[in-house]
Design a protein around this motif. Structure first.
Motif, PDB file in Angstrom:
ATOM      1  N   GLY A 160      26.902  43.233  53.701  1.00  0.00           N
ATOM      2  CA  GLY A 160      25.468  42.978  53.541  1.00  0.00           C
ATOM      3  C   GLY A 160      24.887  43.475  52.228  1.00  0.00           C
ATOM      4  O   GLY A 160      24.198  42.722  51.525  1.00  0.00           O
ATOM      5  N   PRO A 161      25.148  44.732  51.847  1.00  0.00           N
ATOM      6  CA  PRO A 161      24.579  45.231  50.590  1.00  0.00           C
ATOM      7  C   PRO A 161      25.057  44.438  49.368  1.00  0.00           C
ATOM      8  O   PRO A 161      24.295  44.228  48.426  1.00  0.00           O
ATOM      9  N   ILE A 162      26.313  44.002  49.387  1.00  0.00           N
ATOM     10  CA  ILE A 162      26.844  43.234  48.255  1.00  0.00           C
ATOM     11  C   ILE A 162      26.183  41.856  48.194  1.00  0.00           C
ATOM     12  O   ILE A 162      25.787  41.393  47.123  1.00  0.00           O
ATOM     13  N   VAL A 163      26.053  41.202  49.343  1.00  0.00           N
ATOM     14  CA  VAL A 163      25.380  39.897  49.380  1.00  0.00           C
ATOM     15  C   VAL A 163      23.944  40.050  48.882  1.00  0.00           C
ATOM     16  O   VAL A 163      23.436  39.212  48.140  1.00  0.00           O
ATOM     17  N   HIS A 164      23.298  41.153  49.260  1.00  0.00           N
ATOM     18  CA  HIS A 164      21.932  41.419  48.794  1.00  0.00           C
ATOM     19  C   HIS A 164      21.905  41.585  47.271  1.00  0.00           C
ATOM     20  O   HIS A 164      21.023  41.044  46.593  1.00  0.00           O
ATOM     21  N   LEU A 206      28.690  43.606  40.020  1.00  0.00           N
ATOM     22  CA  LEU A 206      29.716  43.570  41.053  1.00  0.00           C
ATOM     23  C   LEU A 206      31.081  43.321  40.443  1.00  0.00           C
ATOM     24  O   LEU A 206      32.064  43.988  40.793  1.00  0.00           O
ATOM     25  N   ALA A 207      31.179  42.369  39.519  1.00  0.00           N
ATOM     26  CA  ALA A 207      32.468  42.056  38.884  1.00  0.00           C
ATOM     27  C   ALA A 207      33.027  43.280  38.169  1.00  0.00           C
ATOM     28  O   ALA A 207      34.226  43.587  38.283  1.00  0.00           O
ATOM     29  N   GLU A 208      32.168  43.987  37.454  1.00  0.00           N
ATOM     30  CA  GLU A 208      32.617  45.183  36.733  1.00  0.00           C
ATOM     31  C   GLU A 208      33.130  46.247  37.701  1.00  0.00           C
ATOM     32  O   GLU A 208      34.153  46.893  37.447  1.00  0.00           O
ATOM     33  N   SER A 209      32.441  46.426  38.811  1.00  0.00           N
ATOM     34  CA  SER A 209      32.855  47.435  39.784  1.00  0.00           C
ATOM     35  C   SER A 209      34.154  47.051  40.475  1.00  0.00           C
ATOM     36  O   SER A 209      35.019  47.899  40.708  1.00  0.00           O
ATOM     37  N   LEU A 210      34.321  45.768  40.807  1.00  0.00           N
ATOM     38  CA  LEU A 210      35.578  45.325  41.427  1.00  0.00           C
ATOM     39  C   LEU A 210      36.744  45.509  40.467  1.00  0.00           C
ATOM     40  O   LEU A 210      37.831  45.935  40.870  1.00  0.00           O
ATOM     41  N   ARG A 211      36.523  45.180  39.192  1.00  0.00           N
ATOM     42  CA  ARG A 211      37.576  45.383  38.193  1.00  0.00           C
ATOM     43  C   ARG A 211      37.943  46.860  38.089  1.00  0.00           C
ATOM     44  O   ARG A 211      39.111  47.212  37.978  1.00  0.00           O
ATOM     45  N   LEU A 212      36.921  47.700  38.118  1.00  0.00           N
ATOM     46  CA  LEU A 212      37.153  49.145  38.048  1.00  0.00           C
ATOM     47  C   LEU A 212      37.985  49.623  39.240  1.00  0.00           C
ATOM     48  O   LEU A 212      38.938  50.408  39.082  1.00  0.00           O
TER      49      LEU A 212
END
Length: 197
Positions: free
Chosen positions: A169-173, A183-189
């Motif tokens: 939910g928080p990510i979709v928000h 989000l992309a930067e955090s997933l890569r991290l």
């Protein structure tokens, strides 16, 4: 023969117009405000044409997501590196996570609409198979790249964790607020950290 070809060209044009209208509307309005009637009007076709082609709202949403997912799949299998073959696994993983977030970010309304149809998908083996085939490919590609780079890691579980973040939910928000890049930067991290641990 000419009439049959014209009919097929018209059907293909209508399909494209309907899918583009649905994506445009989902980018502008909450999913609950994007009805089949509204999509038909935006596409310049009759409501019956939309139902005839896609069967239901759930069918239309699934088709739109699957089309976006197939375009990404083609880029992964046949496109240039780093998304396509030829780059190091960690570079391909970063590029793929960016691409997945871009698809999800561009289609956040679509994901929400698909979420609304989750109950219907449980009742339809075909819908469930389509949605699962997209997830299976994404998961298989991520876990394969992780395993290639670090065979000692639990690549299967890490891939589930990375993809699971996209459904929270928080990510979709955040995506709804235009935070796809964050989000992309955090997933890569996260992925890079796992590979270097």
């Amino acid at each position: 023969m000419t009439e049959v070809r014209r009919e097929r060209a018209d059907a293909a044009r209508n399909r494209r117009a309907i899918l583009e209208a649905a994506e445009r509307l989902l980018a502008e309005y909450p999913p609950e405000q994007v009805s089949m009637e509204r999509i038909a009007a935006a596409a310049g076709v009759g409501k019956g044409t939309v139902f005839h082609r896609f069967g239901s709202r759930a069918g239309l949403m699934r088709e739109l997501m699957v089309e976006r997912a197939h375009a990404l799949r083609e880029a992964v299998t046949d496109g240039p590196p780093p998304l396509g073959p030829g780059a190091a696994p960690r570079d391909r993983l970063s590029a793929f996570l960016d691409a997945v977030v871009e698809v999800v970010g561009r289609n956040k309304g679509l994901l929400a609409a698909l979420g609304e149809t989750a109950t219907a998908a449980r009742d339809s083996d075909e819908d469930a198979r389509e949605q699962h085939s997209v997830y299976r490919f994404w998961h298989g590609h991520i876990s394969g790249l992780i395993a290639e780079e670090r065979p000692d890691l639990d690549a299967e579980l890490l891939a589930h964790i990375l993809l699971g973040a996209l459904r929270s939910g928080p990510i979709v928000h955040l995506l709804g607020q235009g935070e796809a890049r964050r989000l992309a930067e955090s997933l890569r991290l996260l992925a890079t950290g796992a590979l270097e641990a």
